[in-house]
Design an enzyme around this catalytic site. Structure first.
Site, PDB file in Angstrom:
ATOM      1  N   HIS A  19      -1.197   2.043   0.494  1.00 40.06           N
ATOM      2  CA  HIS A  19      -0.105   1.912  -0.478  1.00 40.06           C
ATOM      3  C   HIS A  19      -0.687   1.856  -1.885  1.00 40.06           C
ATOM      4  CE1 HIS A  19       4.259   0.817  -1.077  1.00 40.06           C
ATOM      5  NE2 HIS A  19       3.748   0.748  -2.300  1.00 40.06           N
ATOM      6  N   GLU A 206      11.948  -4.364  -0.461  1.00 37.20           N
ATOM      7  CA  GLU A 206      11.248  -4.950  -1.596  1.00 37.20           C
ATOM      8  C   GLU A 206      12.285  -5.594  -2.524  1.00 37.20           C
ATOM      9  OE1 GLU A 206       8.160  -3.560  -5.144  1.00 37.20           O
ATOM     10  OE2 GLU A 206       9.577  -2.113  -4.297  1.00 37.20           O
ATOM     11  N   ASP A 285       0.283  -0.701  -7.584  1.00 35.64           N
ATOM     12  CA  ASP A 285      -0.050  -0.130  -8.890  1.00 35.64           C
ATOM     13  C   ASP A 285      -1.014  -1.056  -9.634  1.00 35.64           C
ATOM     14  OD1 ASP A 285       1.864   2.241  -9.082  1.00 35.64           O
ATOM     15  OD2 ASP A 285       3.267   0.599  -8.681  1.00 35.64           O
TER      16      ASP A 285
END
Length: 349
Positions: A19, A206, A285
């Protein structure tokens, strides 16, 4: 909570990273340098105040997160920028002990700069092959659709991904704000991808709860779910995920940075693991959140008390759920066993 049994080096634990977003993998120093070279003005949040303070559980917060991400994407303007990003991402994975990187990208975000969708995807695939040769880290590509765009755009991406299945593309994803596009609307795109042999790996659970995860399972036949942590709110769903062997790609620092959970120890990592849910730790990220892959394993050890055998099992879960070739999976699983069999004080620096 268990007490860790030892302190084997986590950067030596073989693992897969499933991910990681393309732009979000960029090093902060590279962002600043490319912005200067390409004439892009960066806001203070991406320079002096890095990593930025983020909270995306409300629409205004998500808009700010997306705006910063889009600005970061805008510094990637030349083919050499794309090659650099992937080389450095592969170097960072190698340093973290990750031998398989499955990086996700929406080619449409770059298509206007690189002569269209197909040319963009081919550029990224070539950059991945070069990065593999230079670093030794194997790379697979996830083509990811944007759930805030029309489902027909997702179908176009699925057809593109189908053309490169077996040629570097290994999975198909769906990302962005769950509140602005339900998984069920993208069933047609995922049907195209699955028929091409690609893994189904949509985001879900999420910013929204169990229904989002359930739709990923029911409508998109998910092999993995990006995040998926809010499945914990439905015990029957957790049992189903464990029984079906669907892997949740859990990104601890991302979930806290975006406000899904207020504190790391509120994350249901231990509860999901204890329930038998396959888990692949990821970073999401790191450009915007800071910590990279080793730190996620360190959180499992230091915050949730995962022992070295349990950390080894987390690594195995990531490898098994990956799109890596079977031969590489077998090799990495054996390497995990070797890591665990070697006492901590006997491991070389």
């Amino acid at each position: 909570m268990e007490t860790p049994t030892s302190d084997r080096r986590l950067d030596r634990l073989p693992k897969a990273h499933l991910h990681l977003h393309f732009t979000g993998s960029m090093r902060h120093s590279t962002l600043v340098e490319l912005a200067r070279e390409n004439g892009v003005h960066l806001p203070q949040a991406l320079v002096e105040d890095w990593p930025p303070r983020l909270r995306a559980t409300d629409e205004r917060g998500w808009f700010r997160f997306q705006r910063l991400y889009d600005i970061a994407r805008s510094v990637l303007r030349r083919p050499e920028d794309m090659y650099r990003l992937l080389r450095e991402a592969a170097e960072d994975e190698r340093a973290a002990g990750s031998s398989w990187l499955e990086i996700q990208v929406d080619p449409s975000g770059y298509a206007s700069r690189f002569d269209g969708l197909t040319a963009t995807l081919e550029l990224i695939l070539d950059a991945a092959r070069v990065a593999e040769r230079e670093t030794g880290t194997s790379i697979g590509l996830m083509v990811a659709a944007n759930r805030t765009r029309h489902p027909l755009d997702a179908k176009a991406l699925a057809r593109l991904a189908r053309q490169y299945a077996g040629r570097g593309v290994v999975s198909f994803g769906l990302n962005n704000d769950e509140r602005r596009g339900r998984a069920r609307e993208f069933e047609g795109a995922f049907r195209i991808a699955r028929r091409a042999g690609l893994l189904s790996a949509p985001h879900g659970g999420e910013l929204q709860g169990p229904r989002s995860v359930r739709e990923c399972l029911d409508e998109l036949q998910a092999d993995r779910v990006g995040h998926g942590v809010r499945a914990i709110e439905d015990p029957h769903l957790v049992e189903r995920i464990a029984t079906q062997g669907v892997t949740l790609e859990i990104c601890p620092t991302s979930n806290v940075a975006l406000g899904v959970y207020d504190e790391l120890d509120h994350l249901p990592l231990r509860r999901l693991f204890a329930a038998g849910v396959p888990i692949a730790l990821g970073t999401d990220d790191p450009l915007l959140f800071g910590p990279r892959l080793v730190e996620q394993y360190r959180i499992a050890r230091e915050v949730f008390g995962f022992s070295d055998p349990e950390l080894a099992e987390l690594a195995r879960m990531s490898i098994r759920a990956s799109g890596a070739p079977d031969s590489l999976k077998k090799e990495l699983l054996a390497d995990v066993d070797t890591w665990l069999a070697t006492p901590a004080d006997e491991r070389p620096d």
